[in-house]
Scaffold this active site. Structure first.
Site, PDB file in Angstrom:
ATOM      1  CD  GLN A   1      -3.009  -0.493  -0.177  1.00 36.99           C
ATOM      2  OE1 GLN A   1      -3.156   0.677  -0.507  1.00 36.99           O
ATOM      3  NE2 GLN A   1      -3.558  -1.483  -0.868  1.00 36.99           N
ATOM      4  CB  SER A   2       4.261   1.932  -1.258  1.00 39.60           C
ATOM      5  OG  SER A   2       5.030   3.074  -1.582  1.00 39.60           O
TER       6      SER A   2
END
Ligand SMILES: *Cc1c(COP(=O)(O)O)cnc(C)c1O
Length: 328
Positions: free
Chosen positions: A75-76
Site C-alpha cells: 500500500q505504498s
C-alpha cells in the site's frame, strides 16, 4: 551546486493550501491548530512524495533514462505517486512491492495497476531491497533505469522539502502568521532531512517535530542519525552552510504502539476525530499516527493556548480504502 540549477519536472500544484482547523482548535481549547495540505498536491490523490518526485523525475529525464524503479509496501503511497509521475513523464515504472502475487487490488495497489506500473512481488521485503536486481535485469534488456530509493529519500528527493520551507515561509508572511512548531510523519527520512536543511538555508525559526512511524532502525543506523546524515549530504552539495548533529533532529518515537501499517486505538481516534469535526481525511499508516501523537501532546499541555502549531498533512488517504475493517 545551486538548487535552482537542479533539473525539475512539474508534477503537482504548489503552493498547497495552509489553513486553520477552527473546530478542532475550539474542541481542544488551544493551541491554535493549522494544517498544511500536502494531501492536495494534485498528483494521483496527492502526498508528500510529489515534492520529492519533481526533483527525482527531473533527474531521470536529464539523464535520458527510459524507466524508473522504486519499492515499498503493497500500500505504498510513494510507489503510487511514482507510478503516476512516470505515466505523466512517459517513463516505464517498475515497483518492488512487499507481498505475493494477488488478484485483489485495493487502495494504492489498484492505482499502481491503473498507471500501468510493472509490479515485482518481493515477499517479505518492503523497503525496495530487490531494486538492484531489477535494475540489472532491465539493463540486460537494453533499458536505462533510474533508481529511486525507498521513500524517494536521498539528497535529490529531499530537495523537495528544502524548497517546501521556502513555500511555507512565504505563506506565513502573507497570512501574517507565526507558526511555532510543525508536526509531521517521519519515516524514510527525506521529508525530515529536507525540512531541517531548509530551515537552515532559509533562516526559518519554526521548530520541526518529526513523529517516528517505524520501529527499529533505518538500515544500519538509528533513524535520527540517518536523518542528520542525509541533511549533511544536502549541506555538502548545496549552498547550506551548516553541519547537522543529532541536536538538530527532533524525532518522537513514543507514539509507535503498533507495527508499521497496523492501526490501533491512537490512529483510529485521530482519524475519526478529524473526519467528524473537520470533514477531513487522514491516513491509517502515517498521518493517523502523527495526529494521534499530536492529540497526546496537546492533552499533555506541551503547547500554550495562544501558540500557533501546524500539522503537515503528508497524504496517504487512498490507503483508507484497504483498511475498512480496522476503522469501523
Ligand atoms: C512516505 C510518507 C511519509 C513519510 O515521509 P518520509 O520522507 O518517508 O519520512 C509520511 N506520510 C505519508 C502519507 C507518506 O506516504
Amino acid at each position: 551546486m545551486k538548487i535552482s540549477d537542479m533539473p525539475r519536472k512539474k508534477l503537482g500544484f504548489f503552493p498547497t493550501p495552509l489553513h486553520k482547523l477552527e473546530n478542532l482548535t475550539k474542541y481542544f481549547g488551544g493551541p491554535q491548530i493549522y494544517i498544511k495540505r500536502d494531501d492536495m498536491t494534485g498528483l494521483a490523490f496527492g502526498g508528500n512524495k510529489t515534492r520529492k518526485l519533481e526533483f527525482l523525475i527531473g533527474d531521470a529525464l536529464a539523464n535520458n533514462c527510459d524507466c524508473v524503479i522504486t519499492g515499498g509496501a503493497a500500500q505504498s503511497n510513494h510507489c503510487r505517486q511514482t507510478a503516476a509521475a512516470a505515466a505523466m513523464s512517459g517513463l516505464e515504472c517498475h515497483l518492488a512491492l512487499r507481498g505475493e502475487e494477488t488478484n485483489e487490488y485495493a487502495g494504492n495497489l489498484l492505482l499502481d495497476k491503473l498507471f500501468n506500473a510493472k509490479i515485482h512481488w518481493s515477499t517479505e521485503f518492503r523497503k525496495g531491497e530487490n531494486i538492484p536486481l531489477i535494475a540489472q535485469q532491465l539493463m540486460m534488456e537494453g533499458k536505462r533505469p533510474y533508481i529511486i530509493p525507498y521513500g524517494g529519500s536521498n539528497k535529490v528527493g529531499a530537495l523537495g522539502y528544502v524548497e517546501a520551507v521556502k513555500e511555507i515561509q512565504l505563506q506565513m508572511k502573507e497570512m501574517n502568521l507565526n507558526i511555532s512548531s510543525i508536526v509531521f510523519a517521519s519515516s524514510s527520512g527525506g521529508t525530515h532531512a529536507g525540512l531541517i536543511a531548509g530551515k537552515s538555508l532559509y533562516n526559518c525559526e519554526t521548530k520541526v517535530i518529526g513523529v517516528q512511524i517505524d520501529k527499529g532502525e533505518a538500515g544500519d543506523k538509528p533513524y535520527d542519525l540517518h536523518i542528520a546524515d542525509l541533511a549533511n549530504e544536502l549541506s555538502e552539495e548545496f549552498e547550506i552552510e551548516k553541519t547537522f548533529t543529532l541536536n538538530d533532529v527532533i524525532l518522537r518515537d513514543e507514539f509507535i504502539e503498533n507495527d508499521y501499517g497496523v492501526v490501533g486505538e491512537l490512529e483510529r481516534r485521530a482519524i475519526k476525530l478529524l473526519a467528524e469535526k473537520e470533514g477531513l481525511l487522514i491516513d491509517p499508516v502515517y498521518t493517523g499516527r502523527v495526529f494521534g501523537g499530536l492529540i497526546r501532546m496537546i492533552e499533555q499541555k506541551e503547547f500554550s493556548n495562544d501558540e500557533n502549531i501546524l500539522f503537515w498533512h503528508t497524504g496517504g488517504t487512498p490507503a483508507l480504502f484497504s483498511y475498512s475493517s480496522e476503522l469501523i
